[in-house]
Scaffold this motif. Structure first.
Motif, mmCIF file in Angstrom:
data_model
loop_
_atom_site.group_PDB
_atom_site.id
_atom_site.type_symbol
_atom_site.label_atom_id
_atom_site.label_comp_id
_atom_site.label_asym_id
_atom_site.label_seq_id
_atom_site.Cartn_x
_atom_site.Cartn_y
_atom_site.Cartn_z
ATOM 1 N N UNK A 186 23.894 19.981 -14.768
ATOM 2 C CA UNK A 186 24.061 18.539 -15.014
ATOM 3 C C UNK A 186 25.489 18.019 -15.763
ATOM 4 N N UNK A 187 26.276 17.117 -15.367
ATOM 5 C CA UNK A 187 27.244 16.763 -16.068
ATOM 6 C C UNK A 187 27.024 15.239 -16.148
ATOM 7 N N UNK A 188 27.294 14.536 -17.261
ATOM 8 C CA UNK A 188 27.393 13.079 -17.540
ATOM 9 C C UNK A 188 28.244 12.706 -18.633
ATOM 10 N N UNK A 189 28.719 11.349 -18.623
ATOM 11 C CA UNK A 189 29.700 10.963 -19.418
ATOM 12 C C UNK A 189 29.464 9.317 -19.708
ATOM 13 N N UNK A 190 29.953 9.019 -21.039
ATOM 14 C CA UNK A 190 29.740 7.515 -21.528
ATOM 15 C C UNK A 190 31.255 7.133 -21.436
ATOM 16 N N UNK A 191 32.225 7.807 -21.055
ATOM 17 C CA UNK A 191 33.629 7.457 -20.925
ATOM 18 C C UNK A 191 34.137 7.419 -19.587
ATOM 19 N N UNK A 192 33.708 8.367 -18.775
ATOM 20 C CA UNK A 192 34.152 8.367 -17.258
ATOM 21 C C UNK A 192 33.218 7.628 -16.210
ATOM 22 N N UNK A 205 23.211 7.131 -3.359
ATOM 23 C CA UNK A 205 22.503 8.513 -3.987
ATOM 24 C C UNK A 205 22.814 8.133 -5.477
ATOM 25 N N UNK A 206 21.596 8.314 -6.176
ATOM 26 C CA UNK A 206 21.805 8.334 -7.919
ATOM 27 C C UNK A 206 21.272 9.609 -8.114
ATOM 28 N N UNK A 207 21.702 10.183 -9.394
ATOM 29 C CA UNK A 207 21.157 11.508 -9.651
ATOM 30 C C UNK A 207 20.882 11.183 -11.153
ATOM 31 N N UNK A 208 19.813 11.592 -11.736
ATOM 32 C CA UNK A 208 19.450 11.435 -13.282
ATOM 33 C C UNK A 208 18.881 12.923 -13.832
ATOM 34 N N UNK A 209 19.433 13.101 -14.977
ATOM 35 C CA UNK A 209 18.608 14.075 -15.596
ATOM 36 C C UNK A 209 18.251 13.532 -16.945
ATOM 37 N N UNK A 210 16.897 13.892 -17.033
ATOM 38 C CA UNK A 210 16.030 13.348 -18.391
ATOM 39 C C UNK A 210 16.440 11.901 -18.511
ATOM 40 N N UNK A 211 16.588 11.109 -17.460
ATOM 41 C CA UNK A 211 16.995 9.680 -17.773
ATOM 42 C C UNK A 211 18.264 9.346 -17.834
ATOM 43 N N UNK A 212 19.277 10.371 -17.830
ATOM 44 C CA UNK A 212 20.605 9.847 -17.815
ATOM 45 C C UNK A 212 21.175 10.220 -16.638
ATOM 46 N N UNK A 241 33.966 13.444 -24.221
ATOM 47 C CA UNK A 241 32.716 12.277 -23.838
ATOM 48 C C UNK A 241 32.246 12.640 -22.486
ATOM 49 N N UNK A 242 32.538 14.019 -21.845
ATOM 50 C CA UNK A 242 31.555 14.447 -20.886
ATOM 51 C C UNK A 242 30.917 15.820 -21.269
ATOM 52 N N UNK A 243 29.592 15.789 -21.035
ATOM 53 C CA UNK A 243 28.676 16.782 -21.341
ATOM 54 C C UNK A 243 27.862 17.445 -20.131
ATOM 55 N N UNK A 244 28.030 18.773 -20.298
ATOM 56 C CA UNK A 244 27.286 19.589 -19.338
ATOM 57 C C UNK A 244 26.142 20.494 -19.804
ATOM 58 N N UNK A 279 23.774 11.210 -13.984
ATOM 59 C CA UNK A 279 24.394 12.570 -14.022
ATOM 60 C C UNK A 279 24.800 12.976 -12.562
ATOM 61 N N UNK A 280 25.613 13.981 -12.604
ATOM 62 C CA UNK A 280 26.301 14.567 -11.352
ATOM 63 C C UNK A 280 25.785 15.927 -11.338
ATOM 64 N N UNK A 281 25.318 16.680 -10.412
ATOM 65 C CA UNK A 281 24.730 17.780 -10.460
ATOM 66 C C UNK A 281 25.655 18.865 -9.557
ATOM 67 N N UNK A 282 25.689 19.880 -10.114
ATOM 68 C CA UNK A 282 26.422 21.069 -9.184
ATOM 69 C C UNK A 282 25.388 22.053 -9.048
ATOM 70 N N UNK A 283 25.068 22.353 -7.720
ATOM 71 C CA UNK A 283 24.121 23.642 -7.460
ATOM 72 C C UNK A 283 24.809 24.755 -7.142
ATOM 73 N N UNK A 284 24.400 25.802 -7.581
ATOM 74 C CA UNK A 284 24.976 27.286 -7.469
ATOM 75 C C UNK A 284 24.111 27.863 -6.382
ATOM 76 N N UNK A 285 24.953 27.998 -5.348
ATOM 77 C CA UNK A 285 24.061 28.793 -4.113
ATOM 78 C C UNK A 285 24.755 30.248 -4.164
#
Length: 1024
Positions: free
Chosen positions: A142-148, A270-277, A313-316, A279-285
């Motif tokens: 999961x990746x999220x950012x306050x700046x981007x 589509x909206x994606x959230x991780x623990x309420x934030x 400002x980007x967290x993963x 986010x954008x997910x990357x799935x590893x297949x």
């Protein structure tokens, strides 16, 4: 001289065999990979075809149906399902287990090409995606950012993070979920367009004509060649803003005069959230042939460097790792193996009472397990949950042979023979029974090893690993164990108090048992009748036991799905998703939560704390959280576990109602079925994917009016599609990548259906008219989606049922309900784990009878008699009866694990009969009567039988008591072995002698020369 004599007289040879086993076993172990389950190929091929703006009926009739008809002709497809929704056709071809996915993909591609000309010209090219193995990704980040902004973050992930993850060994692809790719969005203003006499088609033509990629070529001089390029495409946002849409002399209309042009996103659905934030997910297949544990390890190794290089400002973080539960399950079984080794060692000591005596079995156990690695490596197996489970059971099996050898040598020592004589005589006496027991335990698994379906695919490695350990154990028992007995054991004339106590107890038990058995055999007919009644009761016990494919495993993850009103937007569904998060996050067991929200639906999962950090199982948590989610008004929220076995996904119950009847009729039947299922009180939730509740407004065009204006239906459709559908015109290039150009009317101009009538379209004469002048709105209610299963109209029932009812009971109940409600012309089919369960439900009785038949034939050849094998196999129904009693009482269920456990019991319990019958035949050969022979044989073999039974029964106690990751299935098998062997042994000690007396062959004609030969050979060996 017998084969076994060589190793007793030449101990170095026995040690050489041992060292070879250790060296080859260690080398093989180092080459064995780790995995969750044996390798299986569960593949699905998904074909998606977009037709922007088309309604579900159009999609189903003009895209899905032609494609389905062509794809269905391909070999290797287990079932075909499809969903037609607004603007998109999705067809899923689920392949048969272990079918070549690449061959199927090639054939499907060919079939799609053959019907391509039947599809509407406006439809996009079909996109095919193949997935082999896990239905979900091995890991999610999961990746999220306050700046981007979301599109900027997505672009960074696409350009920087995804390529690095794709390059990791074993990764098939890193899939971005919830991302918003850059796109030029031209938001058209209806009022401004009308005021400047511009239509949506004008905008489309201008974009298509003036944002054009050219390939000019090169100059060709005698000495120099120069590449040429024409700047005929638009490359900057300013270029789009200043694009001329219409020009009449000095009167120029540019795009920014009628539209707001932004660098936005392709999709906002589509909206994606991780623990309420957000986010954008990357799935590893993982790649089809890659080991998921290695893939996860490799990804975790590179992940810290990815996080370190993220912009400020980007967290993963890794939000889900499926290998966590796999690793915990493997460690659980590894601990169980150690516990079983310790328990079996203690049991042997308590029965033997001598440290010298237990050294031999203690060495035999790990040696047999190490030797098994050689067989596993040769067969290409892996160390997985099932092969490790085989090792747990093997501990009790491999020690049996060593126990029997040690006990027999000890008995001869107490009769006054020398260690060499006792070892030689014991090895000769036990050579045939050990060989017979080894062969029986190997052949009993043959039917399972070659079984088709998920049972054979998963348990072939289990049964052949277990059989391999038995083979190695037999080799050790006939080579190393007798030699060690000749060197380590001796008759102690002054035994210690503990040994005297143990020997005294067993002597009293043996004498008491001999008296009791003699008394019971005076009325042997009663024991035979009792055995017959037990045999007859098996059918009733099996039929009345609860059944399921596999027990639900606690993987520390609860999956969620939600469905909302048919016209709910993604923003409305997000409010429901937030409520679910608020409820779940308050639970003590809660650790993290991920959610993907779409229009009128959503999906997600709750990750629970580690197994040692919570008191509730995931099954208990699921039950409680489901009740709380049910209080959320406006949606149907479901919490469920994913299937325990590979090859299926989704809710526990997935049944299909199929028909050729219209969807209106199918909906009536489905509603009645769902109502009856709810009223039964057996379900946490149950729902159908057929919902005729989606509002649809149909624009009815007046054909006469458009004809009078010189227009066609196509003119009207194209104009409205450009304005409303959100389809793209072409692409623009930026920093080496291409992005879509999408014109669409502003949202404020399409908030409701009436606003569509204000849309203007151009007539052939150049005039603009409003849609209301040529059309009117008709309101209808249609299905949210049109679903097919095996090309028939279908409604899928999905649900989760209470733990108090079994899967088999639920399938029978739902099937009965459907046929009670539905008229003729309707049928039932299955999907997901329910399909697996139904496919694996039949044939077990046949497998069991096949295994018994093979054992019978092997024993018949061994004993040169068709009667003695029947006596040996009398013990089998005794053991199965013992297991089924406790299954029937609800201690576990009939499932894929317990079925294999019941077959395993056939081999385990047959060993007792072989020991008794073989020794009784020897006694008959010495001149004893049949009655005296069977009484003496059973009494003398009582101690080794009880020892081997105790070793096996107590050895599986760690399995019985196991909890946590991956413990449910192994525990159920342990319970079957525990109860079946314990009660089966009790019955066997009395019923087998009675059957022997009643049925066994006469062996008085045989002559036993063992004793005289041994004395001579022992004297000869001692002289050397």
């Amino acid at each position: 001289m017998n084969f076994t004599d060589v190793f007793i007289k030449k101990p170095v040879m026995a040690l050489v065999v041992t060292f070879l086993i250790v060296l080859l076993g260690y080398k093989s172990f180092m080459n064995l990979p780790f995995s969750e389950y044996p390798k299986t190929q569960n593949s699905t091929i998904t074909i998606t075809t977009a037709y922007y703006g088309a309604d579900p009926q159009t999609i189903a009739g003009f895209i899905t149906q032609p494609l389905e008809g062509a794809i269905a002709q391909v070999q290797g497809i287990d079932f075909l399902s499809s969903t037609s929704v607004n603007g998109l056709s999705t067809i899923i071809a689920t392949l048969k287990l272990n079918y070549d996915a690449n061959a199927a993909l090639a054939n499907i591609t060919t079939k799609i090409t053959s019907v391509k000309n039947q599809l509407p010209p406006q439809a996009q090219a079909s996109v095919m995606d193949i997935k082999t193995g896990q239905s979900l990704a091995a890991m999610y980040m999961g990746f999220n950012s306050e700046n981007f902004e979301a599109n900027s973050l997505t672009d960074y992930l696409l350009r920087v993070v995804k390529p690095k993850l794709d390059a990791v060994e074993g990764v098939q692809n890193a899939e971005i979920l919830g991302g918003r790719k850059f796109a030029i969005r031209a938001w058209l203003d209806q009022d401004k367009m009308a005021g400047l006499n511009v239509s949506a088609s004008d905008v489309y033509k201008a974009l298509a004509s003036n944002n054009y990629l050219s390939a000019v070529g090169t100059t060709k001089g005698d000495m120099v060649s120069i590449d040429l390029k024409a700047n005929t495409d638009l490359q900057k946002l300013e270029d789009f803003n200043s694009l001329v849409i219409k020009a009449n002399g000095a009167d120029i209309v540019r795009l920014n005069q009628i539209a707001t042009v932004t660098l936005g996103s392709e999709d906002y659905s589509i909206n994606v959230q991780f623990s309420g934030k957000q986010s954008i997910f990357i799935g590893i297949n993982a790649a089809p042939n890659a080991n998921v544990l290695d893939v996860a390890k490799n990804v975790r190794a590179v992940f810290p460097s990815l996080v370190k290089d993220l912009p400020q400002g980007v967290h993963g973080q890794i939000v889900y790792d499926s290998t966590k539960s796999i690793t915990a399950s493997i460690k659980q079984v590894e601990h169980t193996i150690i516990e079983a080794l310790v328990i079996v060692t203690v049991v042997i000591f308590l029965f033997m009472g001598s440290f010298r005596a237990i050294v031999i079995p203690i060495i035999a156990m790990p040696l047999s397990l190490i030797g098994t690695f050689i067989i596993m490596s040769a067969l290409g197996y892996s160390l997985n949950l099932l092969t490790l489970l085989a090792f747990v059971l093997a501990i009790g099996l491999v020690v049996d042979d060593a126990i029997i050898v040690v006990e027999n040598v000890d008995r001869h020592l107490k009769e006054g023979k020398s260690p060499m004589e006792a070892a030689l005589l014991s090895a000769r006496e036990l050579g045939v029974p050990i060989f017979a027991m080894t062969i029986v335990l190997v052949v009993v698994f043959i039917p399972i090893g070659f079984q088709k379906g998920i049972t054979g695919a998963l348990f072939s490695e289990f049964v052949f690993t277990l059989a391999g350990s038995v083979v190695v154990s037999g080799i050790v028992a006939l080579t190393l164990s007798p030699m060690m007995c000749s060197k380590l054991l001796k008759h102690d004339h002054n035994p210690g108090r503990f040994l005297r106590t143990i020997d005294g107890l067993f002597l009293k038990l043996e004498n008491s048992f001999r008296v009791r058995l003699r008394s019971l055999l005076t009325t042997w007919q009663v024991l035979v009748i009792m055995g017959a009644l037990i045999l007859l009761s098996l059918g009733y016990l099996f039929a009345t036991s609860k059944t399921e494919l596999a027990p639900t495993e606690d993987r520390g993850l609860i999956y969620l799905s939600m469905s909302g009103p048919p016209n709910a937007t993604v923003n409305q569904m997000q409010t429901y998703a937030n409520q679910m998060y608020e409820i779940a996050s308050k639970e003590k067991e809660f650790m993290q939560m991920f959610q993907l929200t779409f229009a009128n639906s959503g999906f997600g999962g709750i990750l629970l704390k580690d197994w040692d950090e919570r008191s509730k199982s995931s099954l208990t948590f699921q039950s409680e959280i489901q009740q709380k989610f049910s209080s959320i008004a406006g949606i149907r929220a479901q919490a469920f576990h994913m299937p325990a076995l590979p090859g299926a996904t989704g809710a526990p119950l997935q049944m299909i109602i199929k028909t050729t009847e219209p969807y209106e009729n199918l909906n009536e039947v489905t509603l009645k079925v769902v109502e009856k299922l709810y009223k039964s009180g057996l379900f946490f939730f149950v729902d159908s994917d057929l919902k005729i509740n989606k509002p649809q407004d149909i624009l009815e065009v007046d054909k006469d009016k458009i004809a009078a204006l010189g227009m066609t239906q196509q003119d009207v459709a194209n104009e409205l599609s450009i304005a409303m559908s959100g389809g793209y015109v072409n692409y623009f290039a930026a920093a080496g990548r291409s992005y879509r150009v999408i014109p669409q009317v502003l949202q404020v101009n399409r908030l409701n259906t009436d606003q569509i009538l204000n849309q203007t379209i151009r007539t052939p004469k150049g005039d603009l008219i409003q849609v209301r002048n040529i059309a009117k709105i008709v309101h209808k209610v249609i299905p949210s989606s049109i679903n097919h299963f095996q090309q028939l109209n279908s409604a899928q029932l999905v649900g989760a049922f209470l733990p108090t009812v079994s899967e088999g009971e639920i399938i029978d109940f739902v099937t009965k309900t459907i046929y009670e409600v539905a008229p003729t012309g309707y049928s039932v089919d299955y999907s997901g784990p329910t399909r697996q369960s139904v496919q694996e439900s039949g044939g077990f009785v046949g497998i069991m009878l096949f295994s018994i038949a093979i054992v019978f034939l092997v024993l018949a050849a061994q004993y040169n008699s068709f009667r003695d094998p029947i006596v040996v196999l009398v013990s089998v129904p005794m053991a199965i009866f013992g297991a089924l009693i406790f299954i029937n009482l609800g201690w576990t269920t009939i499932n894929i694990y317990t079925k294999v456990g019941l077959v395993t019991l056939v081999g385990l319990i047959s060993k007792h009969g072989i020991l008794i019958v073989d020794f009784a035949n020897h006694l008959q050969a010495e001149g004893r009567s049949k009655l005296e022979a069977i009484i003496e044989a059973t009494s003398i073999r009582l101690r080794p039988i009880l020892m081997t039974t105790a070793a096996m029964v107590f050895g599986v106690i760690p399995l019985v008591l196991a909890s946590g990751a991956g413990a449910a299935g192994t525990s159920s098998m342990g319970k079957v072995i525990f109860t079946g062997l314990a009660l089966g042994t009790l019955f066997t000690l009395f019923v087998v002698p009675a059957m022997y007396y009643f049925l066994a062959a006469d062996h008085h004609q045989a002559v036993d020369h063992n004793a005289n030969d041994v004395a001579h050979d022992a004297e000869s060996a001692s002289s050397h």
